[in-house]
Design a protein around this motif. Structure first.
Motif, PDB file in Angstrom:
ATOM      1  N   UNK A 124       0.838  -1.207   0.000  1.00  0.00           N
ATOM      2  CA  UNK A 124       0.000   0.000   0.000  1.00  0.00           C
ATOM      3  C   UNK A 124       0.867   1.248   0.000  1.00  0.00           C
ATOM      4  N   UNK A 125       0.541   2.157  -0.903  1.00  0.00           N
ATOM      5  CA  UNK A 125       1.232   3.431  -0.984  1.00  0.00           C
ATOM      6  C   UNK A 125       0.448   4.508  -0.250  1.00  0.00           C
ATOM      7  N   UNK A 150       3.283   3.116   4.744  1.00  0.00           N
ATOM      8  CA  UNK A 150       2.477   4.069   3.976  1.00  0.00           C
ATOM      9  C   UNK A 150       3.289   5.297   3.606  1.00  0.00           C
ATOM     10  N   UNK A 151       3.000   5.850   2.434  1.00  0.00           N
ATOM     11  CA  UNK A 151       3.632   7.095   2.015  1.00  0.00           C
ATOM     12  C   UNK A 151       2.663   8.265   2.064  1.00  0.00           C
ATOM     13  N   UNK A 152       1.379   7.964   2.020  1.00  0.00           N
ATOM     14  CA  UNK A 152       0.371   9.018   1.999  1.00  0.00           C
ATOM     15  C   UNK A 152      -0.808   8.602   2.879  1.00  0.00           C
ATOM     16  N   UNK A 153      -1.255   9.539   3.721  1.00  0.00           N
ATOM     17  CA  UNK A 153      -2.430   9.306   4.558  1.00  0.00           C
ATOM     18  C   UNK A 153      -3.319  10.532   4.464  1.00  0.00           C
ATOM     19  N   UNK A 154      -4.561  10.303   4.047  1.00  0.00           N
ATOM     20  CA  UNK A 154      -5.535  11.390   3.930  1.00  0.00           C
ATOM     21  C   UNK A 154      -6.739  11.031   4.788  1.00  0.00           C
ATOM     22  N   UNK A 155      -7.156  11.963   5.620  1.00  0.00           N
ATOM     23  CA  UNK A 155      -8.330  11.733   6.456  1.00  0.00           C
ATOM     24  C   UNK A 155      -9.340  12.838   6.179  1.00  0.00           C
ATOM     25  N   UNK A 156     -10.534  12.429   5.769  1.00  0.00           N
ATOM     26  CA  UNK A 156     -11.642  13.368   5.606  1.00  0.00           C
ATOM     27  C   UNK A 156     -12.355  13.390   6.936  1.00  0.00           C
ATOM     28  N   UNK A 157     -12.112  14.422   7.713  1.00  0.00           N
ATOM     29  CA  UNK A 157     -12.617  14.467   9.084  1.00  0.00           C
ATOM     30  C   UNK A 157     -13.507  15.672   9.303  1.00  0.00           C
TER      31      UNK A 157
END
Length: 191
Positions: A124-125, A150-157
């Motif tokens: 997973x990237x 992981x290289x990228x983490x996005x959270x829609x919060x």
């Protein structure tokens, strides 16, 4: 090719190097060769996606590669099994997984299923969390070392409070990220 080679230290090394040098196509192609030599179709998929990225959209060869990529992506479901339910989805970009999970009542169960897939998080990237991130979900994400690659983490919060932000900031995998996004949103029709 029908096999999926089990995760090994050598495979982890390739994946780690690819994530550290994401623009190095040669490294991806060497890894694709390594996988193909072992009968792993993820190598063929990685190669096809790298070749496709170098072509113009309307190119005849690009259309043929798109069909190959679609076929290989369907076969990739064999490796992932039934670990993805309707609250989660995935795509593959240049051989690496881009995972999206909807934060809902089934989140913890979904996350546990994903942790059981051999090598999933190494492949997973990026991980995108949609529809809010609650305190219990933050705890599930921050415990353990599942996400260290992981290289990228996005959270829609919509409700990430200070306690949740501090817990997330202490996650052991945070230091490896190239991208960290906390995207706030407002629901239409109220709140």
């Amino acid at each position: 090719m029908t096999a999926f080679v089990p995760m090994s230290d050598e495979m982890r090394g390739f994946l780690r190097s690819i994530k550290q040098e994401p623009e190095d196509e040669t490294l991806r192609l060497i890894f694709a060769d390594w996988l193909e030599e072992r009968g792993d179709l993820r190598g063929t998929l990685m190669r096809a996606q790298c070749e496709r990225a170098a072509l113009n959209q309307g190119d005849f060869q690009a259309k043929a590669l798109n069909q190959t990529i679609e076929s290989l992506t369907r076969r990739l479901r064999e490796w992932l099994g039934s670990s993805f339910d309707p609250s989660a989805s995935w795509t593959v970009e240049q051989g690496l997984l881009q995972i999206e999970i909807r934060c809902d009542d089934a989140f913890r169960k979904q996350f546990q299923r994903l942790n059981q897939v051999d090598g999933l998080w190494e492949w997973a990237d990026s991980l995108t969390m949609r529809d809010g991130l609650r305190q219990d979900e933050i705890q599930a994400l921050t415990s353990g070392d599942s996400l260290t690659q992981l290289c990228s983490f996005r959270a829609w919060c919509s409700e990430l409070n200070d306690v949740g932000a501090v817990a997330l900031s202490k996650a052991p995998w945070l230091e490896h990220l190239r991208e960290l996004s906390n995207l706030r949103y407002h629901r239409l029709g109220g709140t």
